[in-house]
Motif scaffolding. Sequence first.
Motif, PDB file in Angstrom:
ATOM      1  N   VAL A   1       3.012  42.748  19.869  1.00 35.49           N
ATOM      2  CA  VAL A   1       3.456  41.485  19.286  1.00 35.49           C
ATOM      3  C   VAL A   1       4.525  41.793  18.235  1.00 35.49           C
ATOM      4  O   VAL A   1       4.276  42.520  17.271  1.00 35.49           O
ATOM      5  CB  VAL A   1       2.285  40.727  18.632  1.00 35.49           C
ATOM      6  N   LEU A   2       5.721  41.242  18.451  1.00 34.16           N
ATOM      7  CA  LEU A   2       6.825  41.459  17.530  1.00 34.16           C
ATOM      8  C   LEU A   2       7.159  40.189  16.775  1.00 34.16           C
ATOM      9  O   LEU A   2       7.170  39.100  17.350  1.00 34.16           O
ATOM     10  CB  LEU A   2       8.079  41.914  18.287  1.00 34.16           C
ATOM     11  N   GLN A   3       7.435  40.348  15.512  1.00 33.07           N
ATOM     12  CA  GLN A   3       7.931  39.235  14.698  1.00 33.07           C
ATOM     13  C   GLN A   3       9.148  39.734  13.933  1.00 33.07           C
ATOM     14  O   GLN A   3       9.049  40.648  13.119  1.00 33.07           O
ATOM     15  CB  GLN A   3       6.865  38.732  13.729  1.00 33.07           C
ATOM     16  N   GLU A   4      10.303  39.138  14.251  1.00 30.34           N
ATOM     17  CA  GLU A   4      11.570  39.583  13.664  1.00 30.34           C
ATOM     18  C   GLU A   4      11.769  41.080  13.896  1.00 30.34           C
ATOM     19  O   GLU A   4      12.114  41.839  12.984  1.00 30.34           O
ATOM     20  CB  GLU A   4      11.615  39.248  12.176  1.00 30.34           C
ATOM     21  N   GLU A   5      11.501  41.487  15.156  1.00 35.92           N
ATOM     22  CA  GLU A   5      11.710  42.857  15.622  1.00 35.92           C
ATOM     23  C   GLU A   5      10.740  43.882  15.027  1.00 35.92           C
ATOM     24  O   GLU A   5      10.815  45.070  15.349  1.00 35.92           O
ATOM     25  CB  GLU A   5      13.157  43.326  15.347  1.00 35.92           C
ATOM     26  N   ALA A   6       9.852  43.449  14.168  1.00 36.57           N
ATOM     27  CA  ALA A   6       8.872  44.366  13.584  1.00 36.57           C
ATOM     28  C   ALA A   6       7.521  44.161  14.268  1.00 36.57           C
ATOM     29  O   ALA A   6       7.164  43.045  14.670  1.00 36.57           O
ATOM     30  CB  ALA A   6       8.724  44.126  12.090  1.00 36.57           C
ATOM     31  N   VAL A   7       6.754  45.254  14.415  1.00 31.24           N
ATOM     32  CA  VAL A   7       5.429  45.159  15.043  1.00 31.24           C
ATOM     33  C   VAL A   7       4.481  44.433  14.096  1.00 31.24           C
ATOM     34  O   VAL A   7       4.263  44.859  12.961  1.00 31.24           O
ATOM     35  CB  VAL A   7       4.878  46.560  15.357  1.00 31.24           C
ATOM     36  N   SER A   8       3.930  43.298  14.575  1.00 31.73           N
ATOM     37  CA  SER A   8       2.982  42.551  13.751  1.00 31.73           C
ATOM     38  C   SER A   8       1.576  42.552  14.329  1.00 31.73           C
ATOM     39  O   SER A   8       0.623  42.155  13.669  1.00 31.73           O
ATOM     40  CB  SER A   8       3.447  41.094  13.580  1.00 31.73           C
ATOM     41  N   GLY A   9       1.446  43.012  15.576  1.00 34.47           N
ATOM     42  CA  GLY A   9       0.119  43.049  16.164  1.00 34.47           C
ATOM     43  C   GLY A   9       0.126  43.579  17.582  1.00 34.47           C
ATOM     44  O   GLY A   9       1.171  43.918  18.129  1.00 34.47           O
ATOM     45  N   VAL A  10      -1.068  43.630  18.147  1.00 36.57           N
ATOM     46  CA  VAL A  10      -1.245  44.013  19.547  1.00 36.57           C
ATOM     47  C   VAL A  10      -2.199  43.009  20.177  1.00 36.57           C
ATOM     48  O   VAL A  10      -3.224  42.647  19.578  1.00 36.57           O
ATOM     49  CB  VAL A  10      -1.820  45.444  19.686  1.00 36.57           C
ATOM     50  N   LEU A  11      -1.863  42.529  21.353  1.00 38.03           N
ATOM     51  CA  LEU A  11      -2.732  41.619  22.101  1.00 38.03           C
ATOM     52  C   LEU A  11      -3.294  42.380  23.286  1.00 38.03           C
ATOM     53  O   LEU A  11      -2.540  42.881  24.129  1.00 38.03           O
ATOM     54  CB  LEU A  11      -1.946  40.400  22.579  1.00 38.03           C
ATOM     55  N   HIS A  12      -4.628  42.456  23.356  1.00 37.10           N
ATOM     56  CA  HIS A  12      -5.275  43.187  24.446  1.00 37.10           C
ATOM     57  C   HIS A  12      -5.991  42.204  25.363  1.00 37.10           C
ATOM     58  O   HIS A  12      -6.438  41.131  24.927  1.00 37.10           O
ATOM     59  CB  HIS A  12      -6.281  44.202  23.895  1.00 37.10           C
ATOM     60  N   LEU A  13      -6.095  42.568  26.625  1.00 32.48           N
ATOM     61  CA  LEU A  13      -6.743  41.724  27.607  1.00 32.48           C
ATOM     62  C   LEU A  13      -8.161  41.355  27.189  1.00 32.48           C
ATOM     63  O   LEU A  13      -8.601  40.220  27.386  1.00 32.48           O
ATOM     64  CB  LEU A  13      -6.760  42.422  28.968  1.00 32.48           C
ATOM     65  N   LYS A  14      -8.878  42.278  26.590  1.00 37.58           N
ATOM     66  CA  LYS A  14     -10.261  41.974  26.206  1.00 37.58           C
ATOM     67  C   LYS A  14     -10.324  40.931  25.096  1.00 37.58           C
ATOM     68  O   LYS A  14     -11.310  40.198  24.982  1.00 37.58           O
ATOM     69  CB  LYS A  14     -11.029  43.234  25.821  1.00 37.58           C
ATOM     70  N   ASP A  15      -9.245  40.821  24.289  1.00 45.44           N
ATOM     71  CA  ASP A  15      -9.191  39.763  23.280  1.00 45.44           C
ATOM     72  C   ASP A  15      -9.084  38.401  23.953  1.00 45.44           C
ATOM     73  O   ASP A  15      -9.693  37.417  23.531  1.00 45.44           O
ATOM     74  CB  ASP A  15      -7.995  39.972  22.351  1.00 45.44           C
TER      75      ASP A  15
END
Length: 325
Positions: free
Chosen positions: A304-318
């Motif tokens: 997950v990118l916000q303004e080109e910076a990494v802000s998170g990760v979305l995983h299938l189990k989520d």
Amino acid sequence: MSDHDPSAFRRSALRTVQIEADAVAALAQRIDGQFDRACELLLATRGRVIVTGMGKSGHIARKIAATLASTGTPAHFVHPGEASHGDMGMITADDSVIALSNSGKVPEVVSLLPLLKRLGTPIISMTGAPASPLAQASDAHLDTGVETEACPLDLAPTSSTTTALVMGDALAIALLEARGFTAEDFAFSHPGGTLGKKLLLKVEDVMRGGEQVPRVMRDTQLAQALLEISSKGLGMTTVLEPDGQLAGIFTDGDLRRAIEARVDINNTTIGHLMTRGPKTVHPGMLAAEALRIMEENRISALVVLQEEAVSGVLHLKDLLQAGIA
């Protein structure tokens, strides 16, 4: 019962289905100016649509009210018998009324007509008797009459309740389209359902953020990167440039390929093994859209990118835990 011909059940069922199908098909000839007028009255309603009916018609009225309410037309059911004993207070001059009665003369409904007229509340009726008191008192009358009930005694409301239900659905959908009601609007009426979750939840609502996000620099040794992957439990890690921008990702798949290539995990940096240009999403994206990206690319995690910076990760189990997948 042991002497009963089992095929008789099927013959009865087929006869019932055919009778009711014919009754519904006949409705197409009755979608006329009265239907237009009913829609106009309902669209102009400043308050709520009150749906009422007795007995089996009452059960259909409840369903029609629920369908209207979930498709953009505020509505609720009022029992006509209770309305005569205090519940008339639920109806205002800003409301409109849809009244169901196959005969058009059921006393509990007819007794409300003078009160509704005094309020000036528009009345839309669904009956099988255009000359009945209810039909004659209505501002718009929808003919839901049938030639015969599916009941062989022609007594139990069957075909007539089916046609009333279908006419109610026709009204609800015509109003839905006239209002420009969208899937997102529908979701707001069904926040607890699967559709509501799919349409309302965004990536930022379910993603891993902060310290939960696996991060390593691109010059990190593979052995050290594996510790980060193991500690965060997502089977992957983001790989960052010296300035903190996303360089790539390293996943279980990349690890399998490294093992097959007999890579020295203590003397190889993650930057040489990572996947460049990974699929990314932004926090405001619908979670359902992110799921589609995962499915199309056969992957289980997105950065997950916000303004080109990494802000998170979305995983299938989520997504699975949130009821999206």
